[in-house]
Design a protein around this motif. Structure first.
Motif, short mmCIF file in Angstrom:
data_model
loop_
_atom_site.label_atom_id
_atom_site.label_comp_id
_atom_site.label_asym_id
_atom_site.label_seq_id
_atom_site.Cartn_x
_atom_site.Cartn_y
_atom_site.Cartn_z
N GLN A 32 0.86 -1.18 0.00
CA GLN A 32 0.00 0.00 0.00
C GLN A 32 0.90 1.23 0.00
O GLN A 32 2.07 1.17 0.39
CB GLN A 32 -0.88 0.00 1.25
N SER A 33 0.36 2.37 -0.39
CA SER A 33 1.12 3.62 -0.34
C SER A 33 1.38 4.01 1.11
O SER A 33 0.49 3.90 1.95
CB SER A 33 0.34 4.75 -1.01
N ILE A 34 2.60 4.44 1.37
CA ILE A 34 2.96 4.94 2.69
C ILE A 34 3.64 6.30 2.52
O ILE A 34 4.27 6.56 1.50
CB ILE A 34 3.90 3.96 3.45
N LEU A 105 17.65 19.36 6.28
CA LEU A 105 16.69 19.16 5.20
C LEU A 105 15.58 18.24 5.65
O LEU A 105 15.77 17.42 6.55
CB LEU A 105 17.43 18.50 4.03
N GLN A 106 14.42 18.37 5.01
CA GLN A 106 13.34 17.40 5.21
C GLN A 106 12.86 16.94 3.84
O GLN A 106 12.67 17.75 2.94
CB GLN A 106 12.18 18.02 5.99
N VAL A 107 12.70 15.62 3.69
CA VAL A 107 12.22 15.03 2.46
C VAL A 107 10.92 14.30 2.79
O VAL A 107 10.89 13.47 3.71
CB VAL A 107 13.23 14.01 1.87
N ILE A 108 9.86 14.62 2.05
CA ILE A 108 8.57 13.95 2.26
C ILE A 108 8.20 13.26 0.96
O ILE A 108 8.18 13.88 -0.11
CB ILE A 108 7.48 14.95 2.68
N LYS A 109 7.91 11.96 1.08
CA LYS A 109 7.53 11.22 -0.12
C LYS A 109 6.45 10.20 0.19
O LYS A 109 6.33 9.73 1.31
CB LYS A 109 8.74 10.56 -0.76
N THR A 110 5.69 9.86 -0.85
CA THR A 110 4.73 8.76 -0.79
C THR A 110 5.33 7.64 -1.62
O THR A 110 5.78 7.87 -2.75
CB THR A 110 3.37 9.20 -1.35
N ARG A 111 5.36 6.45 -1.05
CA ARG A 111 6.07 5.33 -1.67
C ARG A 111 5.21 4.07 -1.71
O ARG A 111 4.51 3.76 -0.76
CB ARG A 111 7.35 5.06 -0.88
N LEU A 123 8.24 3.01 -6.10
CA LEU A 123 7.60 4.06 -6.89
C LEU A 123 7.36 5.21 -5.93
O LEU A 123 6.59 5.08 -4.98
CB LEU A 123 6.28 3.56 -7.48
N ASP A 124 8.00 6.33 -6.19
CA ASP A 124 8.00 7.46 -5.25
C ASP A 124 7.41 8.72 -5.86
O ASP A 124 7.73 9.07 -7.00
CB ASP A 124 9.43 7.78 -4.80
N GLU A 125 6.59 9.39 -5.05
CA GLU A 125 6.12 10.76 -5.35
C GLU A 125 6.78 11.63 -4.29
O GLU A 125 6.45 11.50 -3.10
CB GLU A 125 4.60 10.86 -5.24
N VAL A 126 7.71 12.48 -4.69
CA VAL A 126 8.48 13.28 -3.75
C VAL A 126 8.01 14.73 -3.80
O VAL A 126 8.02 15.34 -4.87
CB VAL A 126 10.00 13.19 -4.06
N GLU A 127 7.58 15.25 -2.63
CA GLU A 127 7.12 16.64 -2.57
C GLU A 127 8.20 17.58 -3.08
O GLU A 127 9.34 17.53 -2.63
CB GLU A 127 6.74 17.02 -1.13
N GLY A 128 7.83 18.41 -4.03
CA GLY A 128 8.76 19.40 -4.57
C GLY A 128 9.62 18.89 -5.70
O GLY A 128 10.36 19.67 -6.31
N LEU A 129 9.56 17.57 -6.00
CA LEU A 129 10.42 17.01 -7.06
C LEU A 129 9.67 16.27 -8.15
O LEU A 129 10.07 16.28 -9.30
CB LEU A 129 11.46 16.05 -6.46
N SER A 131 7.81 12.52 -9.66
CA SER A 131 7.69 11.05 -9.62
C SER A 131 8.96 10.35 -10.06
O SER A 131 9.59 10.77 -11.04
CB SER A 131 6.55 10.61 -10.54
N PHE A 132 9.28 9.25 -9.35
CA PHE A 132 10.51 8.50 -9.62
C PHE A 132 10.26 7.01 -9.44
O PHE A 132 9.41 6.60 -8.65
CB PHE A 132 11.62 8.90 -8.64
N VAL A 133 11.06 6.21 -10.15
CA VAL A 133 11.17 4.78 -9.86
C VAL A 133 12.60 4.55 -9.39
O VAL A 133 13.54 5.14 -9.93
CB VAL A 133 10.82 3.91 -11.09
N GLU A 134 12.74 3.72 -8.36
CA GLU A 134 14.04 3.44 -7.78
C GLU A 134 14.18 1.94 -7.60
O GLU A 134 13.22 1.28 -7.19
CB GLU A 134 14.08 4.16 -6.42
N VAL A 135 15.34 1.41 -7.94
CA VAL A 135 15.62 -0.01 -7.73
C VAL A 135 16.87 -0.11 -6.86
O VAL A 135 17.88 0.52 -7.16
CB VAL A 135 15.84 -0.77 -9.06
N GLU A 136 16.77 -0.89 -5.77
CA GLU A 136 17.87 -1.02 -4.82
C GLU A 136 18.27 -2.48 -4.67
O GLU A 136 17.45 -3.38 -4.78
CB GLU A 136 17.43 -0.54 -3.43
#
Length: 177
Positions: A32-34, A105-111, A123-129, A131-136
């Motif tokens: 779920q989105s967090i 700094l503060q980073v706020i994202k929905t993931r 899959l990230d929605e980052v406030e001020g930036l 949408s991104f996809v990230e693979v780790e």
């Protein structure tokens, strides 16, 4: 024994529905989105632009009803990362300040995330930036080789090299200011 690092690649990407479809077809099940709120701390006297490979970057992440304390040290998208669960984020912040760390700094994202063959895909929605996809991947292998492996995987999903982002969200937000 070589230290395991968190190695990642990321790309700017907005078509999450098509990406979710492709990954679901590979057998991935998404969370779920967090919402994650990250407060980043540096030693007193060091500003964000002054971070070196040896600078400890500390993070307090608030995620739903949990708080995580993280130490990161290393190069851009391949770093040593140690993390523990903590009970009280406010108290921890006060401790860090007493130890001469300051919030930069503060980073706020929905993931939303899933797992696939040893990878964590976010899959990230980052406030001020945006949408991104990230693979780790956590690995002791050569970070450059692992990053190439991870980006080849992203290319198999239709993500092109010109979408690639080589900076972390914190750096992108700092640069934007």
């Amino acid at each position: 024994m070589k230290q395991k690092l968190e190695i990642e690649v990321k790309a700017r990407f907005t078509d999450f529905p098509s990406l979710i479809r492709k990954l679901t077809n590979l057998g991935c099940a998404f969370s779920q989105s967090i919402t994650q709120q990250d407060a980043l701390f540096l030693p007193q006297g060091i500003q964000f632009k002054d971070i070196t490979i040896q600078t400890p970057v500390l993070r307090i992440r608030q995620e739903q009803d949990k708080n995580y304390f993280t130490l990161k040290k290393g190069k851009k998208l391949a770093k040593l990362e140690k993390e523990i669960l903590v009970n009280n984020a406010k108290e921890l912040k006060e401790i860090l300040e007493l130890l001469n760390f300051h919030q930069v700094l503060q980073v706020i994202k929905t993931r939303r995330h899933c797992q696939y063959k040893g990878y964590t895909i976010c899959l990230d929605e980052v406030e001020g930036l945006g949408s991104f996809v990230e693979v780790e991947k956590i690995s002791a292998e050569d970070p450059a080789l692992v990053q190439e492996e991870l980006f080849t995987f992203l290319e198999s999903l239709g993500i092109t090299r010109d979408m690639r982002e080589t900076k972390g969200y914190d750096t992108l937000l700092y640069d934007k200011k």
